[in-house]
Design a protein around this motif. Sequence first.
Motif, mmCIF file in Angstrom:
data_model
loop_
_atom_site.group_PDB
_atom_site.id
_atom_site.type_symbol
_atom_site.label_atom_id
_atom_site.label_comp_id
_atom_site.label_asym_id
_atom_site.label_seq_id
_atom_site.Cartn_x
_atom_site.Cartn_y
_atom_site.Cartn_z
ATOM 1 N N LYS A 1 6.943 -15.956 5.679
ATOM 2 C CA LYS A 1 7.178 -14.516 5.583
ATOM 3 C C LYS A 1 8.391 -14.120 6.419
ATOM 4 O O LYS A 1 8.647 -14.690 7.470
ATOM 5 C CB LYS A 1 5.972 -13.732 6.098
ATOM 6 N N ILE A 2 9.087 -13.101 5.914
ATOM 7 C CA ILE A 2 10.193 -12.497 6.651
ATOM 8 C C ILE A 2 9.826 -11.030 6.854
ATOM 9 O O ILE A 2 9.672 -10.282 5.881
ATOM 10 C CB ILE A 2 11.521 -12.597 5.878
ATOM 11 N N GLY A 3 9.672 -10.631 8.078
ATOM 12 C CA GLY A 3 9.363 -9.235 8.392
ATOM 13 C C GLY A 3 7.954 -8.836 7.992
ATOM 14 O O GLY A 3 7.102 -9.668 7.691
ATOM 15 N N GLU A 4 7.741 -7.540 7.989
ATOM 16 C CA GLU A 4 6.454 -6.947 7.662
ATOM 17 C C GLU A 4 6.421 -6.523 6.197
ATOM 18 O O GLU A 4 7.472 -6.261 5.608
ATOM 19 C CB GLU A 4 6.194 -5.724 8.549
ATOM 20 N N PRO A 5 5.217 -6.391 5.617
ATOM 21 C CA PRO A 5 5.132 -5.882 4.240
ATOM 22 C C PRO A 5 5.696 -4.463 4.169
ATOM 23 O O PRO A 5 5.610 -3.707 5.138
ATOM 24 C CB PRO A 5 3.633 -5.879 3.941
ATOM 25 N N LYS A 6 6.252 -4.116 3.014
ATOM 26 C CA LYS A 6 6.822 -2.783 2.810
ATOM 27 C C LYS A 6 6.045 -2.070 1.720
ATOM 28 O O LYS A 6 5.728 -2.666 0.691
ATOM 29 C CB LYS A 6 8.280 -2.895 2.392
ATOM 30 N N ILE A 7 5.751 -0.799 1.932
ATOM 31 C CA ILE A 7 5.179 0.017 0.870
ATOM 32 C C ILE A 7 6.357 0.598 0.110
ATOM 33 O O ILE A 7 7.148 1.372 0.656
ATOM 34 C CB ILE A 7 4.266 1.124 1.423
ATOM 35 N N LEU A 8 6.500 0.170 -1.143
ATOM 36 C CA LEU A 8 7.635 0.614 -1.956
ATOM 37 C C LEU A 8 7.398 1.993 -2.552
ATOM 38 O O LEU A 8 8.308 2.766 -2.728
ATOM 39 C CB LEU A 8 7.893 -0.384 -3.083
ATOM 40 N N ASP A 9 6.153 2.293 -2.907
ATOM 41 C CA ASP A 9 5.848 3.562 -3.558
ATOM 42 C C ASP A 9 4.359 3.814 -3.406
ATOM 43 O O ASP A 9 3.549 2.919 -3.594
ATOM 44 C CB ASP A 9 6.215 3.477 -5.045
ATOM 45 N N SER A 10 4.003 5.013 -3.065
ATOM 46 C CA SER A 10 2.601 5.363 -2.956
ATOM 47 C C SER A 10 2.473 6.829 -3.334
ATOM 48 O O SER A 10 3.102 7.688 -2.721
ATOM 49 C CB SER A 10 2.119 5.124 -1.526
ATOM 50 N N ARG A 11 1.730 7.124 -4.371
ATOM 51 C CA ARG A 11 1.606 8.507 -4.817
ATOM 52 C C ARG A 11 0.346 8.684 -5.638
ATOM 53 O O ARG A 11 -0.233 7.723 -6.131
ATOM 54 C CB ARG A 11 2.825 8.920 -5.609
ATOM 55 N N ARG A 12 -0.056 9.922 -5.816
ATOM 56 C CA ARG A 12 -1.156 10.247 -6.698
ATOM 57 C C ARG A 12 -0.551 10.897 -7.934
ATOM 58 O O ARG A 12 0.285 11.775 -7.830
ATOM 59 C CB ARG A 12 -2.139 11.197 -6.028
ATOM 60 N N VAL A 13 -0.998 10.465 -9.088
ATOM 61 C CA VAL A 13 -0.498 11.004 -10.343
ATOM 62 C C VAL A 13 -1.670 11.623 -11.083
ATOM 63 O O VAL A 13 -2.652 10.948 -11.363
ATOM 64 C CB VAL A 13 0.144 9.888 -11.209
ATOM 65 N N SER A 14 -1.590 12.898 -11.392
ATOM 66 C CA SER A 14 -2.680 13.561 -12.118
ATOM 67 C C SER A 14 -2.651 13.166 -13.576
ATOM 68 O O SER A 14 -1.595 13.091 -14.187
ATOM 69 C CB SER A 14 -2.550 15.084 -12.018
ATOM 70 N N ASN A 15 -3.834 12.933 -14.113
ATOM 71 C CA ASN A 15 -3.970 12.636 -15.525
ATOM 72 C C ASN A 15 -3.887 13.962 -16.274
ATOM 73 O O ASN A 15 -4.704 14.851 -16.076
ATOM 74 C CB ASN A 15 -5.313 11.938 -15.766
ATOM 75 N N LYS A 16 -2.882 14.135 -17.114
ATOM 76 C CA LYS A 16 -2.657 15.415 -17.798
ATOM 77 C C LYS A 16 -3.780 15.770 -18.766
ATOM 78 O O LYS A 16 -4.025 16.921 -19.033
ATOM 79 C CB LYS A 16 -1.315 15.379 -18.525
ATOM 80 N N ASN A 17 -4.480 14.770 -19.296
ATOM 81 C CA ASN A 17 -5.554 15.047 -20.242
ATOM 82 C C ASN A 17 -6.864 15.414 -19.554
ATOM 83 O O ASN A 17 -7.692 16.104 -20.114
ATOM 84 C CB ASN A 17 -5.800 13.835 -21.152
ATOM 85 N N ASN A 18 -7.071 14.926 -18.353
ATOM 86 C CA ASN A 18 -8.315 15.187 -17.649
ATOM 87 C C ASN A 18 -7.999 15.313 -16.160
ATOM 88 O O ASN A 18 -7.803 14.332 -15.478
ATOM 89 C CB ASN A 18 -9.311 14.056 -17.898
#
Length: 184
Positions: free
Chosen positions: A70-87
């Motif tokens: 391993k090189i360095g620490e893990p990276k969080i590339l993207d983290s989000r909540r996406v609403s389901n438009k149908n429900n």
Amino acid sequence: MEESNNIIREIDPRTKIEIIKNLDSNNNANWLSVKIDHQIGFIKKKSITKFSIPNKCSSFQNFLDENLKKIGEPKILDSRRVSNKNNLEYDNFLERNSQSYTENAEYVKEDYYEGGSETLILENISISEGLLIGINCNELYSEIDFSFYKDSEKIDIQHPSGAFLWLSVKKVGKKTYIKYSSTS
């Protein structure tokens, strides 16, 4: 080479090869003197894999731990909540994590409410080498017939049971992407 009758033309992809020495005196041939079992012979350098083919490996993590650091620490590339438009009651959660390794390797994991994927990205390996790693690092794909796919430019294999599980291998430039994915 005086001993051209000792050129090894075919071997099983899972055969362990001991490299005795590099015979590349003119920078064109790229020949290696090798030992396979108790036989000594010659093989073209580009005919062997960069990494050992995993044996009884249960995950990309096992493969990485055995072959790279391993090189360095893990990276969080993207983290989000996406609403389901149908429900609007349900949210889909997406998180992408990445870990860098030596030899410009990378491991990316994506988690969704309805599935996810994990991708191993390695440089300077062939589609065939990527497929061997993919079928040997996950027991779900251990019964895949390597020889059926080895000459393809991009490989997409659905799990033999018909489940929503896939193994994909593709090459883009110097990088080979080996990906397990699932959806429900």
